[in-house]
Design an enzyme around this catalytic site. Structure first.
Site, PDB file in Angstrom:
ATOM      1  N   ALA A   1       0.851  -1.190   0.000  1.00  0.00           N
ATOM      2  CA  ALA A   1       0.000   0.000   0.000  1.00  0.00           C
ATOM      3  C   ALA A   1       0.884   1.236   0.000  1.00  0.00           C
ATOM      4  CB  ALA A   1      -0.906   0.028   1.229  1.00  0.00           C
ATOM      5  N   CYS A   2       0.672   2.140  -0.973  1.00  0.00           N
ATOM      6  CA  CYS A   2       1.458   3.373  -1.002  1.00  0.00           C
ATOM      7  C   CYS A   2       0.521   4.567  -0.833  1.00  0.00           C
ATOM      8  CB  CYS A   2       2.228   3.501  -2.312  1.00  0.00           C
ATOM      9  SG  CYS A   2       1.173   3.736  -3.741  1.00  0.00           S
ATOM     10  N   VAL A   3       1.074   5.753  -0.894  1.00  0.00           N
ATOM     11  CA  VAL A   3       0.283   6.937  -0.555  1.00  0.00           C
ATOM     12  C   VAL A   3      -0.761   7.259  -1.627  1.00  0.00           C
ATOM     13  CG1 VAL A   3       0.377   9.380  -0.025  1.00  0.00           C
ATOM     14  CG2 VAL A   3       2.148   7.862   0.820  1.00  0.00           C
TER      15      VAL A   3
ATOM     16  N   GLY B   1      -1.577   5.316  -4.059  1.00  0.00           N
ATOM     17  CA  GLY B   1      -2.352   4.096  -4.256  1.00  0.00           C
ATOM     18  C   GLY B   1      -2.659   3.767  -5.698  1.00  0.00           C
TER      19      GLY B   1
ATOM     20  N   THR C   1       2.230   0.883  -5.170  1.00  0.00           N
ATOM     21  CA  THR C   1       1.579  -0.297  -4.594  1.00  0.00           C
ATOM     22  C   THR C   1       1.751  -1.502  -5.516  1.00  0.00           C
ATOM     23  OG1 THR C   1      -0.073   1.154  -3.631  1.00  0.00           O
ATOM     24  CG2 THR C   1      -0.628  -1.184  -3.746  1.00  0.00           C
TER      25      THR C   1
END
Lengths: 360, 103
Positions: free
Chosen positions: B8-10, B12, B16
């Site tokens: 999960a990244c910022v 998204g 990710t």
């Protein structure tokens, strides 16, 4: 301090915030193109364009509320939502802005968590805790602290920042542009970029949209620059792109147009240091130009989709292209074609893995 | 070994999925079985089944944000890293886990 997880919680909130600012900004732009204006009298005559423009503007006006609520939510889960929301509303009403919303969100989240774990009630009374006691106590305490203690320096600080930025001239504007440009672009949408994003969003909610505008175009430098570099390399017949890279470039270009830098990763990773030098220089020039030409726009994210909102669409695009061309020319000299063998073995960066712990 | 993980990244939308791909590639290359769940802007995709989690030797969380359903991994061996590490050095990460897990 480590357990507070400030960065992770902030990033979680930002991740919820990004579509919110895109959507609100876009509504404003569509409304603006159709000739909409802010509605002052909701009982009078209004055009569809006015409705859209006002809705988008209201959305951006609620940034403080949104960020406060989602930071509190990231920290304290459900318990954070109500105090985060209400304290955000307080920040909006008293003009503490985005910065105030950030602080209120953190305070509300941590306090809600703390109270959740410390307040012990007899079983028959437990149901009232999440329903009334936690939200009420947290909101009461954080609200009053924000209003009577923290709000005062925040107002002063905001006044100071706004007056400094609006009176900046000549050289200092260029320096600010350089710094914003480099920091936005240099880690290709990674954590540094997101920190700058928060900073720019704060200024944007104060009505100063140039920094965000520089971030938008700086984020697009790498994919567009690589594309230009590829075209140039074909023209002068310098073979520096492998076939894998050429394939990756297609999606990198499309994603780049929408301000998603990450599509360029497969190419950048083959030659991280050299390409990052090109990115930093291209983005620095681009940032300085955007500041110098005072390009503004109300949308916080979206690449070429922000063009309808630009006050100087031509100059903004020119800044972007100049930055990308500088990137492309530098890259043309610096980049080497990855040999088939290195592409296979995939050289990896030496990150410090020893600090990574396996817990449990 | 059996690996499960969440990415999960910022924003998204990109990190990710790159992190997911890189981890799957690196793990399979080293001969492990791996299942990755993503929590992007769109929501949860490829959700990990409770059986997979139960059978996993290690959990890799390549996350920049707070994730949903973290309590599913209570009592498991968990490696938590920023997505950046998975994107840049997934092979070395898998090796590091192999060395330190001592199965």
């Amino acid at each position: 301090m480590k357990n507070l997880n400030i960065k992770k919680n902030l990033m979680t909130a930002i991740s919820y915030l990004i579509p919110f600012v895109c959507c609100s900004g876009m509504l404003m732009v569509v409304g603006n193109i159709l000739g909409g204006q802010t509605i002052k009298n909701f009982n009078g005559d209004m055009h569809v364009a006015d409705v859209l423009f006002t809705l988008g503007g209201d959305g951006l006006g609620l940034l403080a509320v949104f960020i406060s609520m989602f930071i509190a939510y990231a920290i304290a889960d459900r318990t954070g939502i109500v105090p985060g929301f209400l304290c955000g509303v307080l920040c909006k009403e008293y003009g503490y802005g985005f910065l105030g919303g950030l602080l209120a969100g953190f305070l509300a989240g941590y306090l809600a968590n703390y109270l959740k774990n410390t307040i012990k009630l007899p079983n028959w009374f437990e149901g009232i805790k999440p329903m009334l006691i936690l939200p009420f106590l947290t909101t009461l305490i954080v609200g009053l602290v924000m209003r009577y203690i923290i709000g005062i320096p925040i107002n002063a600080l905001q006044g100071f920042i706004t007056s400094t930025l609006t009176t900046l001239q000549g050289g200092s504007i260029l320096v600010l542009g350089l710094v914003v440009g480099i920091l936005s672009a240099v880690d290709y949408g990674g954590p540094i970029n997101k920190v700058v994003f928060v900073f720019c969003l704060g200024l944007m909610s104060e009505g100063y949209t140039t920094p965000m505008n520089a971030l938008i175009s700086a984020s697009m430098i790498a994919p567009l620059g690589l594309t230009i570099c590829y075209l140039l390399s074909r023209i002068i017949k310098k073979d520096i792109f492998s076939s894998d890279e050429t394939n990756a470039l297609k999606s990198a270009f499309i994603m780049g147009c929408c301000q998603i830098t990450e599509g360029s990763y497969p190419i950048i990773l083959n030659d991280l240091v050299r390409i990052t030098i090109c990115t930093a220089i291209g983005a620095a020039v681009n940032g300085a130009l955007v500041f110098y030409w005072e390009c503004t726009n109300p949308i916080a994210w979206g690449g070429f989709f922000t063009i309808p909102g630009q006050n100087h669409p031509g100059l903004w695009t020119a800044a972007l292209l100049i930055g990308s061309c500088i990137f492309a020319i530098l890259c043309l000299f610096l980049k080497k074609k990855p040999s088939a063998s290195t592409a296979e073995s995939e050289e990896e960066q030496d990150l410090n893995l020893s600090s990574i712990k396996i817990s449990g | 070994m059996n690996i499960v993980g969440v990415a999960a990244c910022v924003a998204g939308v990109a990190h990710t999925y790159i992190a997911k791909e890189k981890l799957i590639k690196a793990a399979q290359k080293a001969g492990h079985t791996i299942s990755m769940e993503t929590q992007g802007q769109i929501g949860i995709e490829d959700e990990l089944s409770s059986e997979k989690i139960k059978n996993a030797d290690v959990v890799i969380l390549a996350v920049d944000t707070a994730i949903k359903g973290r309590d599913r991994f209570t009592g498991k061996k968990v490696v938590e890293i920023p997505t950046e590490v998975a994107v840049h050095s997934s092979g070395k990460l898998i090796k590091h886990i192999e060395e330190n897990l001592k199965l």
